[in-house]
Scaffold this motif. Structure first.
Motif, PDB file in Angstrom:
ATOM      1  N   LEU A   1       1.722   6.947  -1.389  1.00  0.00           N
ATOM      2  CA  LEU A   1       0.602   6.227  -1.073  1.00  0.00           C
ATOM      3  C   LEU A   1       0.343   5.621  -2.393  1.00  0.00           C
ATOM      4  O   LEU A   1      -0.629   5.797  -3.264  1.00  0.00           O
ATOM      5  CB  LEU A   1      -0.525   7.191  -0.549  1.00  0.00           C
ATOM      6  CG  LEU A   1      -0.664   7.711   0.705  1.00  0.00           C
ATOM      7  CD1 LEU A   1      -1.664   8.713   0.971  1.00  0.00           C
ATOM      8  CD2 LEU A   1      -0.073   6.787   1.827  1.00  0.00           C
ATOM      9  N   VAL A   2       0.780   4.335  -2.629  1.00  0.00           N
ATOM     10  CA  VAL A   2       0.871   3.649  -3.868  1.00  0.00           C
ATOM     11  C   VAL A   2      -0.521   3.004  -3.930  1.00  0.00           C
ATOM     12  O   VAL A   2      -1.354   3.343  -5.183  1.00  0.00           O
ATOM     13  CB  VAL A   2       1.737   2.401  -3.735  1.00  0.00           C
ATOM     14  CG1 VAL A   2       1.596   1.354  -4.861  1.00  0.00           C
ATOM     15  CG2 VAL A   2       3.291   2.633  -3.715  1.00  0.00           C
ATOM     16  N   ALA A   3      -1.242   2.648  -3.112  1.00  0.00           N
ATOM     17  CA  ALA A   3      -2.742   2.281  -3.181  1.00  0.00           C
ATOM     18  C   ALA A   3      -3.808   3.401  -3.450  1.00  0.00           C
ATOM     19  O   ALA A   3      -4.685   3.251  -4.182  1.00  0.00           O
ATOM     20  CB  ALA A   3      -3.260   1.448  -1.950  1.00  0.00           C
TER      21      ALA A   3
ATOM     22  N   LEU B   1       1.970  -3.677   4.174  1.00  0.00           N
ATOM     23  CA  LEU B   1       1.837  -4.858   3.474  1.00  0.00           C
ATOM     24  C   LEU B   1       0.023  -5.293   3.839  1.00  0.00           C
ATOM     25  O   LEU B   1       0.171  -6.070   5.051  1.00  0.00           O
ATOM     26  CB  LEU B   1       2.644  -6.099   4.098  1.00  0.00           C
ATOM     27  CG  LEU B   1       4.265  -5.839   3.569  1.00  0.00           C
ATOM     28  CD1 LEU B   1       5.026  -6.956   4.341  1.00  0.00           C
ATOM     29  CD2 LEU B   1       4.163  -5.568   2.141  1.00  0.00           C
ATOM     30  N   ARG B   2      -0.750  -5.123   2.877  1.00  0.00           N
ATOM     31  CA  ARG B   2      -2.058  -5.462   3.111  1.00  0.00           C
ATOM     32  C   ARG B   2      -2.792  -7.033   2.781  1.00  0.00           C
ATOM     33  O   ARG B   2      -2.509  -7.151   1.578  1.00  0.00           O
ATOM     34  CB  ARG B   2      -3.156  -4.279   2.574  1.00  0.00           C
ATOM     35  CG  ARG B   2      -4.538  -4.537   2.937  1.00  0.00           C
ATOM     36  CD  ARG B   2      -5.136  -3.412   2.330  1.00  0.00           C
ATOM     37  NE  ARG B   2      -6.620  -3.168   1.990  1.00  0.00           N
ATOM     38  CZ  ARG B   2      -7.452  -3.103   3.350  1.00  0.00           C
ATOM     39  NH1 ARG B   2      -6.728  -2.827   4.278  1.00  0.00           N
ATOM     40  NH2 ARG B   2      -8.737  -3.351   2.971  1.00  0.00           N
TER      41      ARG B   2
ATOM     42  N   GLN C   1       0.833  -1.284  -0.111  1.00  0.00           N
ATOM     43  CA  GLN C   1       0.293  -0.102  -0.061  1.00  0.00           C
ATOM     44  C   GLN C   1       1.135   1.289   0.163  1.00  0.00           C
ATOM     45  O   GLN C   1       0.525   2.219  -0.324  1.00  0.00           O
ATOM     46  CB  GLN C   1      -0.962  -0.013   1.339  1.00  0.00           C
ATOM     47  CG  GLN C   1      -1.726  -1.052   1.532  1.00  0.00           C
ATOM     48  CD  GLN C   1      -3.307  -0.789   0.552  1.00  0.00           C
ATOM     49  OE1 GLN C   1      -4.046   0.244   1.147  1.00  0.00           O
ATOM     50  NE2 GLN C   1      -3.738  -1.177  -0.180  1.00  0.00           N
ATOM     51  N   PHE C   2       2.080   1.027   0.686  1.00  0.00           N
ATOM     52  CA  PHE C   2       2.835   2.162   0.916  1.00  0.00           C
ATOM     53  C   PHE C   2       4.388   2.153   0.638  1.00  0.00           C
ATOM     54  O   PHE C   2       4.749   1.272   0.876  1.00  0.00           O
ATOM     55  CB  PHE C   2       2.430   2.736   2.239  1.00  0.00           C
ATOM     56  CG  PHE C   2       3.514   3.619   2.894  1.00  0.00           C
ATOM     57  CD1 PHE C   2       3.275   5.082   2.784  1.00  0.00           C
ATOM     58  CD2 PHE C   2       4.575   3.079   3.576  1.00  0.00           C
ATOM     59  CE1 PHE C   2       3.924   5.752   3.451  1.00  0.00           C
ATOM     60  CE2 PHE C   2       5.400   4.020   4.218  1.00  0.00           C
ATOM     61  CZ  PHE C   2       5.310   5.470   4.208  1.00  0.00           C
TER      62      PHE C   2
ATOM     63  N   LEU D   1       0.653   0.367  -9.875  1.00  0.00           N
ATOM     64  CA  LEU D   1       2.100   0.994  -9.343  1.00  0.00           C
ATOM     65  C   LEU D   1       2.588   0.084  -8.055  1.00  0.00           C
ATOM     66  O   LEU D   1       3.665   0.279  -7.392  1.00  0.00           O
ATOM     67  CB  LEU D   1       2.303   2.426  -8.787  1.00  0.00           C
ATOM     68  CG  LEU D   1       1.859   3.177 -10.110  1.00  0.00           C
ATOM     69  CD1 LEU D   1       1.932   4.781  -9.242  1.00  0.00           C
ATOM     70  CD2 LEU D   1       2.983   3.281 -11.008  1.00  0.00           C
ATOM     71  N   SER D   2       1.938  -1.285  -8.005  1.00  0.00           N
ATOM     72  CA  SER D   2       2.002  -2.036  -6.714  1.00  0.00           C
ATOM     73  C   SER D   2       3.331  -2.524  -6.665  1.00  0.00           C
ATOM     74  O   SER D   2       3.723  -3.013  -5.496  1.00  0.00           O
ATOM     75  CB  SER D   2       1.026  -2.942  -6.845  1.00  0.00           C
ATOM     76  OG  SER D   2      -0.342  -2.636  -6.807  1.00  0.00           O
ATOM     77  N   PHE D   3       4.006  -2.807  -7.929  1.00  0.00           N
ATOM     78  CA  PHE D   3       5.397  -3.403  -7.792  1.00  0.00           C
ATOM     79  C   PHE D   3       6.515  -2.426  -7.790  1.00  0.00           C
ATOM     80  O   PHE D   3       7.722  -2.689  -8.015  1.00  0.00           O
ATOM     81  CB  PHE D   3       5.581  -4.307  -9.106  1.00  0.00           C
ATOM     82  CG  PHE D   3       4.784  -5.613  -8.961  1.00  0.00           C
ATOM     83  CD1 PHE D   3       5.214  -6.424  -7.885  1.00  0.00           C
ATOM     84  CD2 PHE D   3       3.744  -5.898  -9.979  1.00  0.00           C
ATOM     85  CE1 PHE D   3       4.190  -7.652  -7.801  1.00  0.00           C
ATOM     86  CE2 PHE D   3       3.255  -7.112  -9.783  1.00  0.00           C
ATOM     87  CZ  PHE D   3       3.358  -8.105  -8.756  1.00  0.00           C
TER      88      PHE D   3
END
Length: 405
Positions: free
Chosen positions: A320-322, A394-395, A293-294, A347-349
């Protein structure tokens, strides 16, 4: 609510459980806003994307951590992670990453597809046996953890009998990646760091004496040939990181994805019937409920900015990627789960020098797993309330009970 209040709320149990309203509040303030004297909150897609790739921004490497984090010298877990490529800047990052990339190749990952397919079907049969009498099966324990940990351990060369121990250890260790951690959590992380370091030191010694066709053997050989390119402590840190990165986020990707399919039966039917591509589903899960997420970057020079917000040397950019993955300026109807989206590019990776080395492997595992799961169990359904892990960065789920009969 200003930027500082949003950061404060994200660290509360309620904020961790459902951060998305806080992400929307951040975006209403602007794509990047001041959240403290040396803190910028970045929620816009373009701002996160550019900052991840900007050469003037870096991570909190050992030198910066020792200078700014008074607890850094006291915790072996923080020091272990900081020796890996996750928390190193140029030139050390490029030096280590090039060596790891030379053995963790795209060709080697692509060649894993038959093994991944076989592992998926073996785990599905085990799930069928567990749930044959109607008992709920915990998808997280029975499949979402076991598939990626089995794959990355096979790559590394970790014997099968040792793999069961890693879920708890990595869960303890990864608390150092969260925004806040209690002293008890940090103590547990230190113990996990010691155990994982000791395990890989022993495995590296065995592979040094008797090499096999695995990543540990390959990296040991590289390290031994040129000590100046990868020290012994860096070798251990990166082996631990490869283990963590190889299954932690993929476990969350699989769990988050199945939970979303349960919430959206039309998407579940589309995947089962082949109308929705597995790659499209994977991208949308990554976008809609990102396993990561971050992340953060630090301004390593003066004269930098994120959007219109100046970021002097030492300023931390909270990315804040999420939130960026649900930026209405980038995605139409961003809060709608739609696996048929095109050109999603979540952008999660990450991005730039620190783009996830295991992204291709995670996508492969998800692309094989979801269609096979829904085909094997036509009546797959929830069998109780899932439990989220109490994490922000880590969600994912701790448990996700399902009925397979």
């Amino acid at each position: 609510m200003d930027g500082a209040a949003i950061v404060e709320q994200l660290m509360t149990p309620a904020g961790r459980a459902d951060p998305y309203p806080l992400y929307r509040a951040a975006q209403e303030l602007g794509p990047a806003v001041q959240a403290g004297e040396f803190l910028v909150l970045v929620s816009g897609y373009e701002g996160v994307h550019r900052t991840l790739r900007a050469p003037g921004f870096g991570v909190a490497d050992p030198e910066l951590s020792a200078r700014w984090d008074p607890e850094y010298p006291n915790h072996r877990s923080k020091q272990l992670i900081s020796r890996s490529i996750l928390e190193r800047n140029a030139p050390d990052h490029a030096r280590m990453r090039s060596l790891i990339a030379s053995v963790f190749t795209a060709r080697r990952v692509a060649a894993l597809e038959p093994a991944v397919t076989a592992a998926v079907h073996r785990l599905l049969e085990e799930m069928a046996e567990r749930g044959a009498d109607g008992s709920p099966v915990d998808f997280m324990e029975a499949f979402a953890f076991r598939l990626p940990v089995g794959v990355i351990c096979e790559l590394l060369g970790v014997p099968e009998q040792d793999r069961y121990r890693f879920r708890g250890l990595t869960s303890d260790l990864t608390t150092v990646l969260e925004l806040i951690a209690t002293e008890d959590e940090l103590d547990a992380a230190d113990e996990a760091a010691d155990e994982l370091s000791g395990y890989f030191a022993d495995l590296a010694a065995r592979r040094r004496a008797h090499p096999e066709d695995d990543l540990v053997s390959a990296l040991v050989q590289v390290a031994d040939q040129d000590r100046g390119r990868l020290s012994g402590r860096e070798l251990l840190a990166n082996l631990v990181l490869l283990l963590i990165a190889g299954f932690e986020t993929t476990t969350n990707l699989l769990g988050n994805g199945l939970a979303l399919l349960f919430e959206h039966p039309e998407a579940l039917a589309g995947v089962r019937e082949g109308r929705i591509r597995p790659a499209g589903l994977t991208d949308e899960v990554l976008r809609y409920d990102s396993p990561v997420q971050f992340t953060s970057r630090i301004a390593l020079a003066d004269g930098l900015a994120v959007g219109d917000v100046p970021t002097p040397y030492g300023t931390a950019a909270f990315l804040l990627v999420a939130a960026a993955n649900r930026d209405p300026a980038r995605f139409p109807e961003p809060d709608r789960f739609d696996p048929t989206r095109h050109d999603s590019q979540p952008l999660s990776f990450g991005g730039g020098p620190h783009y996830c080395l295991g992204a291709q492997l995670a996508r492969l595992e998800a692309a094989v797993a979801f269609p096979a799961l829904l085909t094997r169990f036509p009546a797959l359904a929830p069998a109780g309330d899932p439990v989220r892990r109490d994490r922000l960065v880590l969600r994912g789920y701790q448990t996700l009970p399902v009925a397979v009969r």
